[in-house]
Enzyme design. Structure first.
Site, PDB file in Angstrom:
ATOM      1  N   CYS A 165     -90.350   6.286 -56.345  1.00 36.37           N
ATOM      2  CA  CYS A 165     -90.605   5.519 -55.130  1.00 36.37           C
ATOM      3  C   CYS A 165     -91.529   6.310 -54.218  1.00 36.37           C
ATOM      4  CB  CYS A 165     -89.312   5.137 -54.424  1.00 36.37           C
ATOM      5  SG  CYS A 165     -88.686   6.331 -53.244  1.00 36.37           S
ATOM      6  N   GLU A 166     -92.418   5.577 -53.592  1.00 35.60           N
ATOM      7  CA  GLU A 166     -93.415   6.255 -52.775  1.00 35.60           C
ATOM      8  C   GLU A 166     -92.869   6.673 -51.413  1.00 35.60           C
ATOM      9  OE1 GLU A 166     -96.535   3.310 -52.759  1.00 35.60           O
ATOM     10  OE2 GLU A 166     -95.991   2.640 -50.754  1.00 35.60           O
ATOM     11  N   HIS A 167     -91.656   6.263 -51.103  1.00 37.18           N
ATOM     12  CA  HIS A 167     -91.082   6.653 -49.812  1.00 37.18           C
ATOM     13  C   HIS A 167     -90.334   7.969 -49.890  1.00 37.18           C
ATOM     14  CE1 HIS A 167     -91.132   2.063 -49.252  1.00 37.18           C
ATOM     15  NE2 HIS A 167     -92.202   2.589 -48.699  1.00 37.18           N
ATOM     16  N   HIS A 168     -89.671   8.222 -51.038  1.00 34.60           N
ATOM     17  CA  HIS A 168     -88.861   9.444 -51.165  1.00 34.60           C
ATOM     18  C   HIS A 168     -89.240  10.270 -52.386  1.00 34.60           C
ATOM     19  CE1 HIS A 168     -86.391   6.459 -48.947  1.00 34.60           C
ATOM     20  NE2 HIS A 168     -86.102   7.501 -48.204  1.00 34.60           N
ATOM     21  N   GLN A 179     -91.301  -1.119 -55.989  1.00 36.42           N
ATOM     22  CA  GLN A 179     -91.071  -2.027 -57.115  1.00 36.42           C
ATOM     23  C   GLN A 179     -91.808  -3.352 -56.940  1.00 36.42           C
ATOM     24  OE1 GLN A 179     -86.927  -2.321 -58.351  1.00 36.42           O
ATOM     25  NE2 GLN A 179     -87.311  -4.362 -59.185  1.00 36.42           N
ATOM     26  N   HIS A 238     -82.748   2.438 -57.791  1.00 35.55           N
ATOM     27  CA  HIS A 238     -83.568   3.369 -57.020  1.00 35.55           C
ATOM     28  C   HIS A 238     -82.702   4.558 -56.634  1.00 35.55           C
ATOM     29  CE1 HIS A 238     -86.981   0.472 -55.971  1.00 35.55           C
ATOM     30  NE2 HIS A 238     -86.200  -0.162 -56.818  1.00 35.55           N
ATOM     31  N   CYS A 285     -83.254   6.859 -54.648  1.00 36.25           N
ATOM     32  CA  CYS A 285     -83.220   7.146 -53.202  1.00 36.25           C
ATOM     33  C   CYS A 285     -82.101   6.355 -52.533  1.00 36.25           C
ATOM     34  CB  CYS A 285     -84.568   6.857 -52.542  1.00 36.25           C
ATOM     35  SG  CYS A 285     -85.123   5.160 -52.704  1.00 36.25           S
TER      36      CYS A 285
HETATM   37 ZN   LIG Z   1     -87.189   5.471 -51.762  1.00 29.63          ZN
END
Ligand SMILES: [Zn+2]
Length: 219
Positions: free
Chosen positions: A99-102, A140, A168, A170
């Protein structure tokens, strides 16, 4: 005709995103050392000494999707359909992404359906296409749309249906710690968007009757 309109509307880049100045391997390893220190450990202790080097090597594998151009790749591999005019479904293509956030793993499966117009591609090519998009920093929803758009634009089928199901990490290992939650995303183009019957045929083939309408990003 509808799918033509739709493919224009949902055009998105599928070539590897433009790279800003790429750091050297040494700089990347130094960044990993910093993160080890930030976590609270000593990057110079025995067990961790080779870790930055290993992490950077792992990154080359996990993020190998940036090097590939899925569009060109699919273009090279089509075959004539020999008159086949039914829906093609490929289900349970496992993927591993981040995931590009975490930058935490997203692990799941992608199901692909399309109604060929003039050409089809081999199973392994579609599985490979999923990998190219998965091996990048992702969300996703975007990955689902990118796979659909690429198949739509290159093969120009009567329609494309993509459903992705994934967990996910995260979400499962931090933050709200919700285990057992699966995220389902879908993208329906052409006949799969416009004809409920064709969509249902695909959804029941992948064992998800009706479910994907909930998360359909196809509009
Ligand atoms: Zn994430």
């Amino acid at each position: 005709m509808d799918s033509i309109v739709n493919s224009k509307r949902s055009r998105a880049k599928s070539a590897a995103p433009a790279q800003p100045e790429r750091p050297t391997r040494e700089q990347a390893e130094a960044a990993v050392r910093t993160l080890i220190s930030w976590a609270g450990d000593d990057p110079d202790r025995e067990g961790l000494r080779a870790t930055p080097e290993r992490v950077v090597r792992a990154y080359e594998e996990w993020f190998s999707g940036y090097k590939d151009h899925p569009r060109d790749y699919l273009k090279r591999t089509f075959e004539e359909t020999g008159g086949y005019d039914e829906v093609v479904v490929l289900r349970d293509i496992r993927f591993e992404s981040f995931c590009e956030h975490h930058m935490a793993p997203i692990i799941g499966r992608v199901h692909i359906g399309y109604l060929p117009r003039n050409r089809v591609v081999g199973i392994s090519k579609l599985a490979r296409l999923v990998d190219v998009y998965a091996r990048r920093l992702q969300i996703q929803e975007k990955m689902t749309a990118e796979i659909a758009t690429c198949i739509d634009e290159v093969l120009k089928p009567h329609g494309v249906a993509i459903v992705a199901e994934a967990t996910h990490q995260c979400m499962t290992t931090r933050g709200i710690h919700k285990t057992g939650v699966t995220m389902v995303t879908s993208r329906m183009l052409g006949v799969f968007r416009d004809h409920a019957e064709t969509r249902q045929e695909f959804l029941s083939a992948i064992g998800l009757r009706g479910a994907a309408q909930v998360a359909n990003g196809g509009g």
